[in-house]
Structures are given as structure tokens and as C-alpha cells.
Design a protein around this motif. Structure first.
Motif, short mmCIF file in Angstrom:
data_model
loop_
_atom_site.label_atom_id
_atom_site.label_comp_id
_atom_site.label_asym_id
_atom_site.label_seq_id
_atom_site.Cartn_x
_atom_site.Cartn_y
_atom_site.Cartn_z
N TYR A 4 1.93 7.19 25.50
CA TYR A 4 2.11 6.41 26.70
C TYR A 4 1.58 7.26 27.86
N VAL A 31 0.38 3.01 30.82
CA VAL A 31 1.53 2.74 31.69
C VAL A 31 1.03 2.92 33.12
N LYS A 35 1.63 0.46 39.67
CA LYS A 35 2.31 -0.83 39.55
C LYS A 35 3.78 -0.68 39.13
N GLY A 36 4.22 0.54 38.91
CA GLY A 36 5.63 0.78 38.58
C GLY A 36 6.01 0.47 37.15
N GLU A 37 5.04 0.42 36.24
CA GLU A 37 5.36 0.06 34.85
C GLU A 37 6.22 1.11 34.16
N HIS A 38 6.23 2.33 34.69
CA HIS A 38 7.06 3.39 34.10
C HIS A 38 8.55 3.14 34.37
N LYS A 39 8.86 2.20 35.27
CA LYS A 39 10.26 1.88 35.57
C LYS A 39 10.75 0.66 34.79
N ASP A 40 9.90 0.11 33.94
CA ASP A 40 10.28 -1.02 33.12
C ASP A 40 11.43 -0.63 32.20
N PRO A 41 12.48 -1.46 32.08
CA PRO A 41 13.64 -1.12 31.24
C PRO A 41 13.27 -0.75 29.81
N GLU A 42 12.27 -1.43 29.26
CA GLU A 42 11.88 -1.13 27.89
C GLU A 42 11.32 0.28 27.77
N TYR A 43 10.56 0.70 28.78
CA TYR A 43 10.03 2.07 28.78
C TYR A 43 11.14 3.07 29.02
N ALA A 50 11.50 8.68 32.89
CA ALA A 50 10.66 7.57 33.39
C ALA A 50 9.32 8.05 33.94
#
Length: 222
Positions: A4, A31, A35-43, A50
Motif C-alpha cells: 500500500y 493509497v 484525497k485522504g484515502e489513508h484515513k479510510d476505516p478499511e485501511y 494510518a
């Protein structure tokens, strides 16, 4: 293995270099930090801090922090070695790597720059001045360290280094190259750093560094 990572993340870039040097196959999982995808709950369920990179081993274990990941790869796939054979030389390489990973990079990564602008209301010029100051002063220190190591090698009758230490890539080169990429992107002056830039140029002449660079990543954005 799965990695990732984000194409512009210098910490991710370090690990990509190590994987290329080791000749290891992996699935590239982007990731997008902006766009903040590292803060997605699944990640977040995979990794507590994070951040990127995260390496998921063949056994399914998620590993964080680029330096720890690279040393894990070096221990589990020891050829080619990313750390020299002797304790003193290993300490020299680790010190160079940590000058980048522990001194320069933490002051200038994306979340720090965002905090300066969003929370401290620093304008673009001041943000860039911050970045230029800490990167340039850190690279000047790196240059001085390379000068001292060159003197040490000469005194011991060792051949001059082509890369950070010797003529094969090490952990230090994995850290330096991404930092130079970032410095170039932010237009930091790199004049007067002949040893540092000589190492960078020698690294970038090697296919493995070319294959790991941001422009070669599937999530690259021009």
C-alpha cells in the motif's frame, strides 16, 4: 506481497527501491494521501498509524514504517544485502539513512505542510521557505557526512564510494534518492552538494531506481 503506497510518498519510494533491488514481486495498491484515502476505516483496520507505506507479507502480516519494512526485507531476502557486512559500516549506512528518514523528512512531509497551512495559517511563500530551509540544511549536513566518510575510507585504504557507501546500493541510497526527488519537485537549490548529487546521479543510472521512481508508478499523476 502487497504494498500500500502513494507514488509521491518518499517513504513509499524507499520501499519500492528496496523491493526492486531484491527483485521481489508485489501487488501495487495505491493509497491517495491528498484525497485522504489513508484515513479510510478499511485501511485503518490494517495499520494503526494510518500512513504509507504498508507492506503485507506473503503470510498476511501488515508491516508499517519504511525503515522497518526495508530491514525486514533485508533479513528475509538477504541477497543483495542492503547493509554492509561489518558492524561499523552498517552503523555508517544506518546513520546516513536516518539523517534523511529521521531528520529531514519528518519536518517536511505532507501532513506537516498541511498543518502549517490549514492550522497555523501559513501562506504558500512561508510554507515553501520552511520546506527549503529544512531540506537544504539537512542535505548540507548529509554532504558534510559524506565528506567525512570519504576521508575515513581514504585513511583506511578503501576505494572511494560511488554510492553512499561503496559501490552497491544500501539502505542509505534507498532513503537519499526519494528525498532528492522531493527537493527537486519543490525547487530546492541543490548546488554545492557534489558528493550527494554524485550519489543521486549514480543511483539513477541504475535500472532498479528508474523502475521504482514516481513516474513509473501506476497511480502517477503528471
Amino acid at each position: 506481497m502487497q504494498l500500500y503506497n502513494y507514488f509521491r510518498s518518499s517513504a513509499s519510494f524507499r520501499v519500492r527501491i528496496a523491493l526492486q533491488l531484491k527483485g521481489l514481486d508485489y501487488d501495487y495498491l495505491p493509497v491517495h494521501l491528498v484525497k485522504g484515502e489513508h484515513k479510510d476505516p478499511e485501511y485503518l483496520r490494517r495499520i494503526g498509524d494510518a500512513l504509507v507505506p504498508t507492506l503485507v507479507t506473503d503470510g498476511g502480516t501488515a508491516l508499517s514504517q519504511s525503515m522497518a519494512i526495508i530491514e525486514y526485507l533485508d533479513e528475509t531476502h538477504p541477497t543483495p544485502a542492503l547493509l554492509p557486512a561489518t558492524p561499523l559500516a552498517r552503523a555508517r549506512v544506518r546513520a546516513l539513512a536516518q539523517m534523511v528518514a529521521c531528520e529531514i523528512h519528518p519536518l517536511n512531509n505532507l501532513r506537516v505542510l498541511k498543518y502549517l497551512v490549514r492550522d497555523l495559517k501559513v501562506d504558500e511563500n512561508a510554507k515553501n521557505a520552511w520546506y527549503h530551509h529544512w531540506v537544504r540544511s539537512g542535505l548540507e549536513a548529509f554532504e558534510r557526512q559524506l565528506e567525512l566518510l570519504a576521508q575515513e575510507r581514504a585513511a583506511q585504504g578503501m576505494a572511494p564510494s560511488v554510492l553512499c557507501w561503496g559501490d552497491t546500493p544500501t539502505l542509505a541510497d534507498c532513503c537519499l534518492v526519494p528525498q532528492i526527488f522531493n527537493a527537486q519537485r519543490f525547487n530546492v537549490s541543490l548546488d554545492g552538494l557534489p558528493l550527494t548529487m554524485g550519489v543521486f546521479d549514480a543511483c539513477m543510472a541504475l535500472p532498479v531506481f528508474q523502475q521504482a521512481q514516481p513516474s513509473a508508478c501506476p497511480d502517477n499523476e503528471a
